[in-house]
Write an enzyme that holds these catalytic residues in place. Sequence first.
Site, PDB file in Angstrom:
ATOM      1  N   ASP A 183       0.809  -1.230   0.000  1.00  0.00           N
ATOM      2  CA  ASP A 183       0.000   0.000   0.000  1.00  0.00           C
ATOM      3  C   ASP A 183       0.839   1.275   0.000  1.00  0.00           C
ATOM      4  OD1 ASP A 183       1.101  -0.034   2.506  1.00  0.00           O
ATOM      5  OD2 ASP A 183      -0.745  -0.564   3.548  1.00  0.00           O
TER       6      ASP A 183
ATOM      7  N   GLU B 157      -0.639  -9.049  -1.314  1.00  0.00           N
ATOM      8  CA  GLU B 157      -1.238  -8.487  -0.095  1.00  0.00           C
ATOM      9  C   GLU B 157      -2.436  -7.591  -0.459  1.00  0.00           C
ATOM     10  OE1 GLU B 157       0.465  -5.451   2.798  1.00  0.00           O
ATOM     11  OE2 GLU B 157       1.112  -7.272   3.775  1.00  0.00           O
TER      12      GLU B 157
ATOM     13  N   GLU C 111      -2.134   5.216   2.895  1.00  0.00           N
ATOM     14  CA  GLU C 111      -2.052   3.818   2.456  1.00  0.00           C
ATOM     15  C   GLU C 111      -3.401   3.206   2.099  1.00  0.00           C
ATOM     16  OE1 GLU C 111      -0.436   5.089   5.056  1.00  0.00           O
ATOM     17  OE2 GLU C 111       1.700   4.757   4.632  1.00  0.00           O
TER      18      GLU C 111
ATOM     19  N   HIS D  62       5.997   5.147  12.968  1.00  0.00           N
ATOM     20  CA  HIS D  62       6.315   6.042  11.851  1.00  0.00           C
ATOM     21  C   HIS D  62       5.117   6.491  11.021  1.00  0.00           C
ATOM     22  CE1 HIS D  62       5.948   2.159   9.855  1.00  0.00           C
ATOM     23  NE2 HIS D  62       5.677   2.838   8.763  1.00  0.00           N
TER      24      HIS D  62
ATOM     25  N   ARG E 151       2.177   8.387   9.187  1.00  0.00           N
ATOM     26  CA  ARG E 151       1.978   9.807   8.900  1.00  0.00           C
ATOM     27  C   ARG E 151       0.832  10.430   9.700  1.00  0.00           C
ATOM     28  NH1 ARG E 151       4.445  11.907   3.984  1.00  0.00           N
ATOM     29  NH2 ARG E 151       5.843  10.240   3.367  1.00  0.00           N
TER      30      ARG E 151
END
Length: 373
Positions: free
Chosen positions: A89, A111, A125, A200, A202
């Site tokens: 993603d 995936e 994502e 991490h 966003r």
Amino acid sequence: MVGTRPEAIKMAPVVGEARLRGCAVEVCATAQHRDLLDQVLRLFAIEPEHDLDLMRPDQSLSDLTARALTAMDEVLARVAPDWVLVQGDTTTAMAASLAAFYRRVPVAHVEAGLRTHDLAQPFPEELNRIVADRVGRAHFVPTAAARDNLLREGFPAQTLHLTGNTVVDALQQTRAHLAERESARFPVIDGERRIVVTAHRRESFGDGMRAIARALGRIADRHEDVRLVYPVHPNPNVRHVMEEALGGHPRIELVAPLAYPEFVELMAGAHLILSDSGGVQEEAPALGVPAIVLRETTERPEAVEAGAVRLVAVEEEAIVSAAERILLDPREHARMAQAVNPYGDGRAASRIVSILRGERWEPFVASPARAAS
Ligand code: UD1
Ligand code: UDP
């Protein structure tokens, strides 16, 4: 096409298996990540045939996407592949899907089908995987729930292939190599409880990252037998906050991102993992280590439902109390530390290659039993 650390980890088993079975594979690295990606490619002995070298410091999503589309289009025009494989993603996966679609090259999505049903989380994502699925002609769904998401969205059943997640293949291969090593970088120390941290996302930049940092500081302050080890993501929005808030704490070790085998070793010897990572959410339950997922929502509900992973909002109090509950109650820890592996059985890459070659294959069946890989 691969661009970031997690894509390379999850795509490496597919590249390895495809080459072993005689497929002509060309790897295109966008290098959306540079050092993190190279670390993984070296480990799996993958030398990309095409390297677009796209990473810039603190890159914006639009700038990266624009440069990725242009550069990928040139590669696709030159190579004219039968399939483009994308994973997950990321911006790389989304842009590669779109570039292939524009060139009318079929896309296979590794995936596929993960959803939170919230475009804001994870951002961006959730949109990226929707784009990759939408243009995909073959969807390698890791779990039955991912397959059901796509069925509900109207995807034809014959494009959906239940393979399991290739992360389990990568984890098993890496653990096998680790078992052959003589010395450990992160040996388990008697009397010390190790907490491994990564963060991490966003959507957590700013207030969220500062809340995570304060919570980590409080957890480390309260327990003298605890040592937090945190390989810090190089994104400046993460690194600066963590270094400023936690640098110098006697029980918190901020380290540079670790090579995959070292990180697997670190996780395997942990008492508890705190992370907002997609991959770590899948690896922790397979290793039998309780994990707190630092997110409002997850596209990977299986381990939460199995009781191996707890979803906790990105708020200081919520994180501290969730961690305390596990640190103070050994029975709670033991309940969560049941290795379950709802995400794969180590044979996802083999299934994917069989499907692409039109050969016979058997779908992945998640085992309800304990399954330490
Ligand atoms: C990306 C993915 C995210 C994935 C994460 C894995 C998107 C939109 N997001 O986020 O889904 O979970 O990778 O790590 O694709 N940097 C370095 N060296 C590196 C890598 C990054 O210095 O090897 C720094 C650079 O300043 C770079 C910044 O981190 O600009 C952000 O990288 P980027 O790839 O844009 O996003 P991530 O936050 O890493
Ligand atoms: N990982 C690693 N070294 C580290 C931290 C993580 O090799 O220092 C691995 C981890 O085991 C997992 C993957 O990187 O397989 C997850 O990547 P990341 O958290 O960057 O991305 P996400 O999975 O959230 O997309």
